[in-house]
Scaffold this motif. Structure first.
Motif, mmCIF file in Angstrom:
data_model
loop_
_atom_site.group_PDB
_atom_site.id
_atom_site.type_symbol
_atom_site.label_atom_id
_atom_site.label_comp_id
_atom_site.label_asym_id
_atom_site.label_seq_id
_atom_site.Cartn_x
_atom_site.Cartn_y
_atom_site.Cartn_z
ATOM 1 N N PHE A 111 3.582 13.904 -10.045
ATOM 2 C CA PHE A 111 4.580 14.818 -10.077
ATOM 3 C C PHE A 111 5.352 14.741 -11.852
ATOM 4 C CE2 PHE A 111 9.475 15.095 -10.220
ATOM 5 C CZ PHE A 111 9.581 16.221 -9.722
ATOM 6 N N LYS A 112 5.442 13.803 -12.173
ATOM 7 C CA LYS A 112 5.997 13.820 -13.575
ATOM 8 C C LYS A 112 5.305 14.317 -14.477
ATOM 9 C CE LYS A 112 7.165 9.263 -13.546
ATOM 10 N NZ LYS A 112 7.637 7.909 -13.956
ATOM 11 N N ARG A 113 3.824 14.463 -14.464
ATOM 12 C CA ARG A 113 2.992 15.181 -15.502
ATOM 13 C C ARG A 113 3.209 16.701 -15.296
ATOM 14 N NH1 ARG A 113 -0.801 11.518 -13.092
ATOM 15 N NH2 ARG A 113 -1.068 9.899 -14.425
ATOM 16 N N VAL A 114 3.991 17.288 -14.338
ATOM 17 C CA VAL A 114 4.190 18.559 -14.142
ATOM 18 C C VAL A 114 5.556 19.146 -14.935
ATOM 19 C CG1 VAL A 114 4.343 20.548 -12.791
ATOM 20 C CG2 VAL A 114 2.839 18.718 -12.200
ATOM 21 N N ILE A 115 5.514 19.959 -15.815
ATOM 22 C CA ILE A 115 7.051 20.597 -16.369
ATOM 23 C C ILE A 115 7.369 21.650 -15.447
ATOM 24 C CG2 ILE A 115 7.693 21.510 -18.416
ATOM 25 C CD1 ILE A 115 6.420 18.969 -18.669
ATOM 26 N N SER A 116 8.680 21.473 -14.977
ATOM 27 C CA SER A 116 9.094 22.577 -14.166
ATOM 28 C C SER A 116 9.841 23.752 -14.873
ATOM 29 C CB SER A 116 10.376 21.572 -13.413
ATOM 30 O OG SER A 116 11.446 21.378 -14.220
ATOM 31 N N SER A 117 10.053 24.648 -14.095
ATOM 32 C CA SER A 117 10.464 25.961 -14.546
ATOM 33 C C SER A 117 11.978 25.609 -15.051
ATOM 34 C CB SER A 117 10.724 26.900 -13.459
ATOM 35 O OG SER A 117 11.437 26.697 -12.485
ATOM 36 N N TRP A 118 12.660 24.725 -14.585
ATOM 37 C CA TRP A 118 14.107 24.417 -15.166
ATOM 38 C C TRP A 118 14.098 23.966 -16.475
ATOM 39 C CZ3 TRP A 118 16.470 20.584 -17.287
ATOM 40 C CH2 TRP A 118 18.087 20.394 -17.240
ATOM 41 N N GLU A 119 13.303 22.987 -17.012
ATOM 42 C CA GLU A 119 12.739 22.514 -18.259
ATOM 43 C C GLU A 119 12.514 23.743 -19.141
ATOM 44 O OE1 GLU A 119 10.991 18.438 -17.788
ATOM 45 O OE2 GLU A 119 10.292 19.710 -16.040
ATOM 46 N N ARG A 120 11.635 24.575 -18.680
ATOM 47 C CA ARG A 120 11.454 25.742 -19.663
ATOM 48 C C ARG A 120 12.355 26.803 -19.729
ATOM 49 N NH1 ARG A 120 6.533 25.096 -16.799
ATOM 50 N NH2 ARG A 120 7.014 26.694 -15.091
ATOM 51 N N GLU A 121 13.648 26.871 -18.681
ATOM 52 C CA GLU A 121 14.495 27.885 -18.786
ATOM 53 C C GLU A 121 15.670 27.298 -19.500
ATOM 54 O OE1 GLU A 121 17.693 30.156 -15.819
ATOM 55 O OE2 GLU A 121 16.068 29.075 -15.007
ATOM 56 N N PHE A 122 16.085 25.936 -19.364
ATOM 57 C CA PHE A 122 17.308 25.348 -20.218
ATOM 58 C C PHE A 122 16.654 24.569 -21.437
ATOM 59 C CE2 PHE A 122 18.436 26.217 -15.953
ATOM 60 C CZ PHE A 122 19.647 27.179 -16.088
ATOM 61 N N LEU A 123 15.673 24.086 -21.643
ATOM 62 C CA LEU A 123 15.471 23.519 -22.751
ATOM 63 C C LEU A 123 14.455 24.049 -23.732
ATOM 64 C CD1 LEU A 123 14.648 19.898 -20.898
ATOM 65 C CD2 LEU A 123 16.861 20.800 -21.855
ATOM 66 N N GLY A 165 1.126 -1.193 -0.025
ATOM 67 C CA GLY A 165 -0.203 0.030 -0.061
ATOM 68 C C GLY A 165 0.761 1.188 0.043
ATOM 69 N N TYR A 166 1.842 1.241 1.029
ATOM 70 C CA TYR A 166 2.589 2.281 1.074
ATOM 71 C C TYR A 166 3.389 2.736 -0.221
ATOM 72 C CZ TYR A 166 5.764 5.927 3.036
ATOM 73 O OH TYR A 166 6.572 7.238 3.011
ATOM 74 N N VAL A 167 3.838 1.686 -0.974
ATOM 75 C CA VAL A 167 4.859 1.797 -2.083
ATOM 76 C C VAL A 167 3.858 2.345 -3.284
ATOM 77 C CG1 VAL A 167 6.033 0.592 -3.943
ATOM 78 C CG2 VAL A 167 6.642 0.066 -1.622
ATOM 79 N N ALA A 168 2.329 1.836 -3.288
ATOM 80 C CA ALA A 168 1.555 2.113 -4.464
ATOM 81 C C ALA A 168 1.317 3.602 -4.233
ATOM 82 C CB ALA A 168 0.504 1.258 -4.334
ATOM 83 N N VAL A 169 1.075 4.173 -2.920
ATOM 84 C CA VAL A 169 0.626 5.477 -2.811
ATOM 85 C C VAL A 169 1.956 6.338 -3.308
ATOM 86 C CG1 VAL A 169 0.287 7.361 -1.048
ATOM 87 C CG2 VAL A 169 -1.031 5.099 -1.008
ATOM 88 N N LYS A 170 3.047 6.080 -2.960
ATOM 89 C CA LYS A 170 4.292 7.008 -3.107
ATOM 90 C C LYS A 170 4.432 6.779 -4.855
ATOM 91 C CE LYS A 170 4.610 8.616 0.640
ATOM 92 N NZ LYS A 170 4.155 10.070 0.827
ATOM 93 N N ARG A 171 4.241 5.689 -5.421
ATOM 94 C CA ARG A 171 4.431 5.580 -6.815
ATOM 95 C C ARG A 171 3.275 6.594 -7.448
ATOM 96 N NH1 ARG A 171 6.210 -0.444 -7.281
ATOM 97 N NH2 ARG A 171 8.801 -0.066 -7.433
ATOM 98 N N ALA A 172 2.099 6.397 -7.078
ATOM 99 C CA ALA A 172 0.989 7.255 -7.553
ATOM 100 C C ALA A 172 1.177 8.749 -7.502
ATOM 101 C CB ALA A 172 -0.416 6.806 -6.841
ATOM 102 N N GLU A 173 1.962 8.909 -6.451
ATOM 103 C CA GLU A 173 2.249 10.599 -6.126
ATOM 104 C C GLU A 173 3.322 10.743 -7.339
ATOM 105 O OE1 GLU A 173 1.344 10.781 -1.477
ATOM 106 O OE2 GLU A 173 3.511 10.812 -2.052
ATOM 107 N N HIS A 174 4.429 10.059 -7.425
ATOM 108 C CA HIS A 174 5.393 10.436 -8.305
ATOM 109 C C HIS A 174 4.923 10.259 -9.913
ATOM 110 C CE1 HIS A 174 9.695 10.886 -9.285
ATOM 111 N NE2 HIS A 174 9.611 9.874 -10.103
ATOM 112 N N GLU A 175 4.162 9.343 -10.210
ATOM 113 C CA GLU A 175 3.500 9.548 -11.519
ATOM 114 C C GLU A 175 2.947 11.194 -11.545
ATOM 115 O OE1 GLU A 175 3.459 7.748 -14.167
ATOM 116 O OE2 GLU A 175 5.147 6.466 -13.046
#
Length: 452
Positions: free
Chosen positions: A436-448, A424-434
């Motif tokens: 997170f990965k959908r959000v484009i960061s300011s670093w990506e916009r600045e340098f890429l 359960g814990y691992v599944a919750v944390k993996r869902a949170e990380h998925e």
């Protein structure tokens, strides 16, 4: 015969409490539950909540359906939540006289819910009790004060203090810098005293407007409850003074991270003596084995100390944060520090946990690692003398993905904490990380954006 509920009823009536916040802590540590009139609370003797709240992510989403319905009853049934009469706190910032009551969670047959963080800690403490041991812990909570902001894309800024100016530069241990927020801290201390929280010292930490509150040593379950209450209290005191308090592990670029340092020792229940010291005052074999257990198992339990993608931004050399599970006496460059103390106060300080960790789970994991070391007679590595940042032989997983994979494969943690909790814990944390990965960061916009 006076029951525990009668005692709780008397406590509420003496203080003219009109509302009760019935709460449990989810895997993140978020307070979830119901607010009830006192009469209804006493009449119902608890509450019911869907067990699914324990598979809810920090964003309010849930784990994948196949895991959700495998771990939970397909009918999405309620769990039974019963008040703990030893975990009752006033809510000083509420308009109406209000109390917060922490509940324990059970299934309909009376079995503790495996996914409950509070039950996980109680499970570990029972292992100690069965051996005739009792852990003594003393947490240290670091956090930042910041300007309030309604735009999550905008970097956080230091708040303006009484002088009308923002803090600049490093102000470690500065009393004047802490005094900039005296009205806020006076409210915080007043509220914590009303709640019976065992606060000790307040210091200004290394970061800009970064503070640390130390708790007096005591019982692990009681102090985990207190940390949950303290975090709510600190946030409310900050809001009253138009600033924000954050327990993010690394809220500001270029500033140190915030930790939850855990000091832990073990006493013999019968004698009351610290089993970490021999009669002649030297380090006991049990103490060294406790450290050996922490060294061996912290890498497998790391998501319980570093639960978020942001947590891993703390683990950088030369930032007052550990990058390994080396140990040493009076050494802040290692993950496991042994403070200078008398033999009766000998302890180890686990410096790995972030301020963002769920206190029930961080304490449970830290104590469990040490327990396994003691019962299995594990040996620690040689202690580090001097700088420990370059040591690589006991390096930690470097990302949340690697840490979750390591935890998922740990048969030892599964044995002691149960397969259902680990999954359960691992599944919750993996869902949170998925998420997170959908959000484009300011670093990506600045340098890429215009370069690739």
């Amino acid at each position: 015969m006076t029951t525990k509920l009668d005692q709780l009823s008397s406590w509420l009536k003496e203080r003219k409490i009109t509302e009760v916040e019935c709460m449990i802590a989810d895997l993140t540590g978020i307070a979830r539950g119901k607010i009830a009139p006192t009469a209804k609370f006493l009449n119902e003797k608890g509450m019911r909540l869907p067990e699914s709240v324990l598979l809810q992510t920090v964003t309010g989403d849930y784990v994948e359906d196949d895991i959700y319905y495998d771990l939970l009853d397909p009918a999405d049934i309620d769990m039974v939540c019963r008040p703990d009469e030893n975990a009752v706190f006033l809510v000083p910032w509420a308009i109406e006289p209000t109390a917060m009551v922490i509940h324990d969670t059970y299934d309909k047959l009376g079995n503790p819910i495996e996914l409950s963080p509070r039950n996980v800690l109680k499970r570990v403490l029972k292992l100690y009790a069965d051996k005739g041991w009792r852990p003594i812990v003393a947490p240290e909570m670091e956090f930042y004060l910041t300007k309030r902001s309604d735009d999550p894309d905008y970097p956080l800024q230091a708040p303006i203090g009484r002088s009308g100016r923002q803090e600049t530069g490093r102000q470690s241990f500065s009393i004047d810098a802490a005094n900039e927020f005296d009205p806020l801290f006076e409210d915080m201390y007043d509220w914590c005293e009303l709640q019976g929280l065992d606060l000790d010292t307040l210091i200004h930490e290394e970061g800009t407007a970064q503070m640390e509150i130390n708790f007096r040593h005591g019982d692990a379950l009681d102090l985990a409850d207190q940390i949950v209450v303290f975090k709510r209290t600190m946030r409310e005191a900050a809001l009253k003074h138009n600033v924000a308090a954050t327990f993010m592990a690394k809220p500001m670029t270029g500033e140190p991270g915030s930790a939850m340092h855990l000091h832990q020792s073990i006493v013999d229940i019968k004698t009351g003596k610290n089993i970490f010291s021999n009669a002649d005052g030297s380090m006991s074999e049990l103490f060294l084995s406790h450290i050996g257990g922490l060294q061996k198992l912290i890498p497998e339990a790391l998501p319980l100390f570093a639960p978020n993608v942001n947590s891993f931004r703390r683990f950088l050399p030369d930032t007052s944060a550990p990058v390994n599970v080396e140990w040493g006496e009076e050494n802040r460059t290692v993950g496991l520090r042994v403070p200078d103390s008398s033999p009766e106060n000998r302890r180890v300080e686990n410096r790995l946990a972030g301020a963002d960790a769920n206190p029930y789970l961080a304490l449970a994991a830290s104590l469990l690692c040490g327990y396994i070391g003691m019962v299995e007679g594990l040996k620690p590595s040689a202690q580090v003398k001097g700088r420990g940042y370059e040591r690589r032989n006991l390096r930690l997983p470097l990302t949340i993905e690697a840490a979750l994979e390591c935890m998922e494969g740990s048969k030892t943690l599964e044995k002691y904490l149960g397969e259902k909790f680990i999954r359960g814990y691992v599944a919750v944390k993996r869902a949170e990380h998925e998420n997170f990965k959908r959000v484009i960061s300011s670093w990506e916009r600045e340098f890429l954006l215009l370069s690739v």
